[in-house]
Design a protein around this motif. Structure first.
Motif, short mmCIF file in Angstrom:
data_model
loop_
_atom_site.label_atom_id
_atom_site.label_comp_id
_atom_site.label_asym_id
_atom_site.label_seq_id
_atom_site.Cartn_x
_atom_site.Cartn_y
_atom_site.Cartn_z
N UNK A 305 -3.77 -7.55 -2.69
CA UNK A 305 -2.75 -6.84 -1.92
C UNK A 305 -1.36 -7.22 -2.40
N UNK A 306 -1.17 -8.50 -2.71
CA UNK A 306 0.13 -8.95 -3.23
C UNK A 306 0.49 -8.19 -4.50
N UNK A 307 -0.46 -8.10 -5.44
CA UNK A 307 -0.22 -7.38 -6.69
C UNK A 307 0.04 -5.89 -6.41
N UNK A 308 -0.73 -5.31 -5.49
CA UNK A 308 -0.59 -3.89 -5.17
C UNK A 308 0.81 -3.59 -4.64
N UNK A 309 1.26 -4.36 -3.65
CA UNK A 309 2.58 -4.12 -3.05
C UNK A 309 3.70 -4.35 -4.05
N UNK A 310 3.56 -5.39 -4.84
CA UNK A 310 4.59 -5.73 -5.83
C UNK A 310 4.71 -4.64 -6.90
N UNK A 311 3.58 -4.14 -7.35
CA UNK A 311 3.59 -3.11 -8.39
C UNK A 311 4.11 -1.77 -7.88
#
Length: 339
Positions: A305-311
């Protein structure tokens, strides 16, 4: 002292003795509950007693006094690594199923956002001579303490996540810290996650909030902190995490509408809570390897989720959340939350 040494590890025999001596009854059964840095049990009396108390309309636990009228008792206990001092308290039991074991529908997500805002509204009315103790300066789990994560970054050396965490801390310092004075102050529950919320079915096919647990992370903060924490944890167990924002925000705003500064900070605050949970969880595992399964609950999907939101970035994520929130607000507020 390491966290491993400080976390209690009482036997059932020790628990029975403490309950008999402090509270005057004999347990018929003792069942352990998962915990982060303390030790919790469900203790059933021989009479099979269970208690539920609602305060100001909120289903919460209450502390039961000892035989001498104390709400807590400092006890000297040897858990296998020398005699140490531990605070002991007994609380009423709340029945229900933790939200983390349920499939969260938009309806229950809306109710979760609504109850989170209601809790902070109620806590704002709290009066106590020691209320200043909730300032908790440098409390590592407060969203006011995000920059303190820098000291824990070595635990994720070599992990691609580390660069994102550094970026989030930087964005927090640029976008959030200068705007703290624009946020409305309150007292935060501080840990509104899916394992601290109990639900039960109502008369229809929906679920209602039946209990709110664990006020141990309470601290002085801001309303927007609580929304960010709630939204973060509601995403963790959801197969479509981006879809969570709409109903949670709509539920929250049915009680406390957001101002523009709070809306602008929400994205970075959610990322910040994810970083706190992931980094501090990794650090805790080094101290308590035997408790890894519980400590790493967030990590199972949190990194993704961290990667998803950041991207996706702030603009796209907020567009999705706010557009969806407006739709849910119209549906639920117009026809009630049974829709």
């Amino acid at each position: 002292m390491s966290m491993k040494d400080s976390k209690p590890n009482l036997s059932n025999f020790q628990i029975t003795g403490i309950v008999e001596r402090l509270f005057g009854f004999t347990p018929s059964s003792i069942r352990p509950l998962p915990s982060y840095d303390d030790q919790n049990f469900i203790v059933t009396t021989l009479e099979g007693k269970e208690y539920v108390l609602k305060k100001r309309g909120l289903p919460v636990q209450t502390v039961l006094p000892t035989l001498t009228g104390q709400l807590m008792s400092l006890e000297e206990i040897d858990c296998g690594f020398g005699v140490k001092s531990y605070m002991v308290r007994l609380m009423t039991y709340l029945p229900g199923t933790v939200l983390g074991k349920m499939t969260c529908t938009p309806q229950i997500l809306y109710e979760t956002g609504k109850i989170a805002a209601t809790v902070d509204n109620v806590l704002l009315q709290m009066e106590h001579p020691c209320l200043e103790s909730l300032q908790r300066k440098n409390f590592i789990w407060s969203l006011a303490s995000v920059p303190l994560l820098k000291q824990y970054l070595p635990v994720i050396d070599g992990d691609p996540m580390q660069q994102i965490v550094k970026g989030v801390i930087e964005q927090y310092q640029i976008q959030v810290e200068p705007k703290l004075s624009s946020f409305r102050k309150c007292i935060n529950h501080g840990d509104f996650n899916d394992h601290n919320i109990l639900v039960e079915s109502d008369d229809s096919s929906n679920y209602k909030i039946a209990g709110i647990l664990d006020f141990g992370d309470m601290s002085s903060g801001y309303f927007i902190f609580e929304l960010a924490i709630t939204l973060t944890y509601m995403m963790i167990e959801n197969s479509s995490p981006l879809d969570v924002g709409g109903p949670v925000i709509a539920g929250w705003e049915s009680v406390i509408p957001l101002n523009e500064a709070e809306k602008d900070a929400l994205y970075v605050l959610v990322l910040s809570r994810l970083c706190q949970s992931l980094v501090l969880g990794r650090h805790a595992v080094l101290q308590q390897p035997e408790n890894e399964e519980y400590l790493m609950l967030t990590a199972k999907t949190g990194v993704r989720i961290l990667f998803l939101l950041w991207q996706k970035g702030k603009e796209e994520v907020m567009r999705i959340w706010l557009q969806s929130a407006a739709e849910y607000a119209e549906n639920y507020q117009g026809a009630g939350t049974k829709k």
